[in-house]
Design a protein around this motif. Structure first.
Motif, PDB file in Angstrom:
ATOM      1  N   ASP A 146      42.174   0.879  -3.091  1.00 22.46           N
ATOM      2  CA  ASP A 146      42.070  -0.388  -3.269  1.00 22.46           C
ATOM      3  C   ASP A 146      43.356  -0.797  -4.204  1.00 22.46           C
ATOM      4  O   ASP A 146      44.146  -0.067  -4.474  1.00 22.46           O
ATOM      5  CB  ASP A 146      40.912  -0.607  -4.380  1.00 22.46           C
ATOM      6  CG  ASP A 146      40.965  -2.061  -4.659  1.00 22.46           C
ATOM      7  OD1 ASP A 146      40.958  -2.996  -4.150  1.00 22.46           O
ATOM      8  OD2 ASP A 146      40.624  -2.151  -6.232  1.00 22.46           O
TER       9      ASP A 146
ATOM     10  N   ASP B 211      44.125  -3.936  -6.282  1.00 22.11           N
ATOM     11  CA  ASP B 211      44.007  -4.837  -7.767  1.00 22.11           C
ATOM     12  C   ASP B 211      43.273  -4.116  -8.755  1.00 22.11           C
ATOM     13  O   ASP B 211      42.066  -3.598  -8.171  1.00 22.11           O
ATOM     14  CB  ASP B 211      43.448  -6.117  -7.397  1.00 22.11           C
ATOM     15  CG  ASP B 211      44.461  -6.957  -6.697  1.00 22.11           C
ATOM     16  OD1 ASP B 211      45.696  -7.174  -6.665  1.00 22.11           O
ATOM     17  OD2 ASP B 211      43.668  -7.662  -5.526  1.00 22.11           O
TER      18      ASP B 211
ATOM     19  N   ASP C 266      45.444  -8.050 -11.437  1.00 18.81           N
ATOM     20  CA  ASP C 266      45.091  -8.555 -10.160  1.00 18.81           C
ATOM     21  C   ASP C 266      45.937  -9.606  -9.298  1.00 18.81           C
ATOM     22  O   ASP C 266      46.379 -10.497 -10.012  1.00 18.81           O
ATOM     23  CB  ASP C 266      43.753  -9.304 -10.213  1.00 18.81           C
ATOM     24  CG  ASP C 266      42.947  -9.649  -8.961  1.00 18.81           C
ATOM     25  OD1 ASP C 266      43.528 -10.541  -8.207  1.00 18.81           O
ATOM     26  OD2 ASP C 266      42.014  -9.144  -8.515  1.00 18.81           O
TER      27      ASP C 266
ATOM     28  N   THR D  39      42.624  -4.083   0.916  1.00 24.02           N
ATOM     29  CA  THR D  39      42.357  -5.184  -0.163  1.00 24.02           C
ATOM     30  C   THR D  39      41.772  -6.513   0.326  1.00 24.02           C
ATOM     31  O   THR D  39      42.163  -6.766   1.342  1.00 24.02           O
ATOM     32  CB  THR D  39      43.708  -5.242  -0.835  1.00 24.02           C
ATOM     33  OG1 THR D  39      43.562  -6.203  -2.036  1.00 24.02           O
ATOM     34  CG2 THR D  39      44.940  -5.456  -0.046  1.00 24.02           C
TER      35      THR D  39
ATOM     36  N   THR E 154      50.174  -9.285  -0.475  1.00 24.98           N
ATOM     37  CA  THR E 154      50.050  -7.906  -0.568  1.00 24.98           C
ATOM     38  C   THR E 154      51.003  -7.107   0.327  1.00 24.98           C
ATOM     39  O   THR E 154      51.361  -5.942   0.128  1.00 24.98           O
ATOM     40  CB  THR E 154      48.799  -7.332  -0.400  1.00 24.98           C
ATOM     41  OG1 THR E 154      48.325  -7.894   0.901  1.00 24.98           O
ATOM     42  CG2 THR E 154      47.786  -8.071  -1.484  1.00 24.98           C
TER      43      THR E 154
ATOM     44  N   SER F 155      38.849   3.365  -6.068  1.00 26.10           N
ATOM     45  CA  SER F 155      38.716   1.826  -6.461  1.00 26.10           C
ATOM     46  C   SER F 155      38.152   1.765  -7.973  1.00 26.10           C
ATOM     47  O   SER F 155      37.306   2.487  -8.280  1.00 26.10           O
ATOM     48  CB  SER F 155      37.411   1.087  -5.430  1.00 26.10           C
ATOM     49  OG  SER F 155      37.330  -0.163  -5.774  1.00 26.10           O
TER      50      SER F 155
END
Length: 222
Positions: free
Chosen positions: A7, A9, A16, A111, A118, A178
């Motif tokens: 993951d 963020d 984030d 994500t 990103t 994550s």
């Protein structure tokens, strides 16, 4: 070959990127500051509470891509990544990525944050494979809609299955890092779920199930 999933963020980043991008746009005067920041903050709270309406959020977050030229957006993105993202790229995350690369693993960032935001972040982490929510576009101009399935909750599992089918991979030796309880569908699917600086909901679940927990923000155990 082992499959290692990250993951982005609040896992590899100490923040984030989706939320920060919205704040950045407001600061730059690209969107109405007061209204946009208020809505952005509410969606962020909904995400952490596990009540995010992903359709409504994407309609909100992708609208600025539709309303401005690609050249302006790319200039803003470069400034955003330099000023807002590079300072929160965790050194321990870089070390973890390097260790998996040295082991010969296939690395993927997966994500819910859209690919426009990103893609350069994945590049800076040195990870070639990115599965993200894809903004739809026509003739190089974003439409404000989503192309395909958002990479959110069960959508992450579906998108990864599509990616594995296209790239000849499988789930046999898979790890997923994550921080979020929103990622439970994928955490439950992989061979090794690892909770990274987990949110309160994920911490409870990871503890009950005996999942590994770690911190990339200082200590060895989250």
């Amino acid at each position: 070959m082992a499959l290692t999933l990250f993951d982005l963020d609040n896992t590899l980043l100490a923040g984030d990127s989706d939320y920060l991008w919205g704040c950045f746009l407001a600061q730059q005067g690209i969107v109405d500051s007061a209204t946009y920041e208020r809505e952005n903050a509410q969606f962020y709270r909904d995400y952490h509470a596990g009540s995010l309406d992903i359709t409504a959020f994407l309609r909100f977050s992708l609208r600025p891509l539709r309303e401005h030229s690609r050249s302006l957006l790319e200039t803003l993105r470069q400034q955003f990544v330099t000023e807002q993202i590079e300072p929160i790229m965790l050194p321990a995350a870089r070390a973890l990525i390097a260790a998996h690369q040295a082991a010969g693993d296939t690395l993927v960032i997966i994500t819910a944050t859209n690919a426009f935001v990103t893609a350069p972040i994945a590049e800076r982490f040195g990870i070639a494979h990115l599965i993200a929510t894809e903004p739809a576009e026509i003739n190089g101009q974003y439409t404000g809609e989503v192309a395909g399935i958002p990479a959110f909750r069960d959508g992450k599992v579906t998108r990864l299955e599509q990616w594995l089918a296209a790239n000849g991979g499988d789930w046999h030796d898979s790890t997923f890092y994550s921080d979020s309880h929103n990622d439970l569908p994928l955490l439950e699917r992989v061979t090794r779920p690892i909770a990274v600086d987990p949110d309160p909901q994920l911490r409870v679940i990871a503890t009950a199930r005996g999942w590994q927990m770690l911190s990339l923000r200082g200590s060895n155990n989250a």
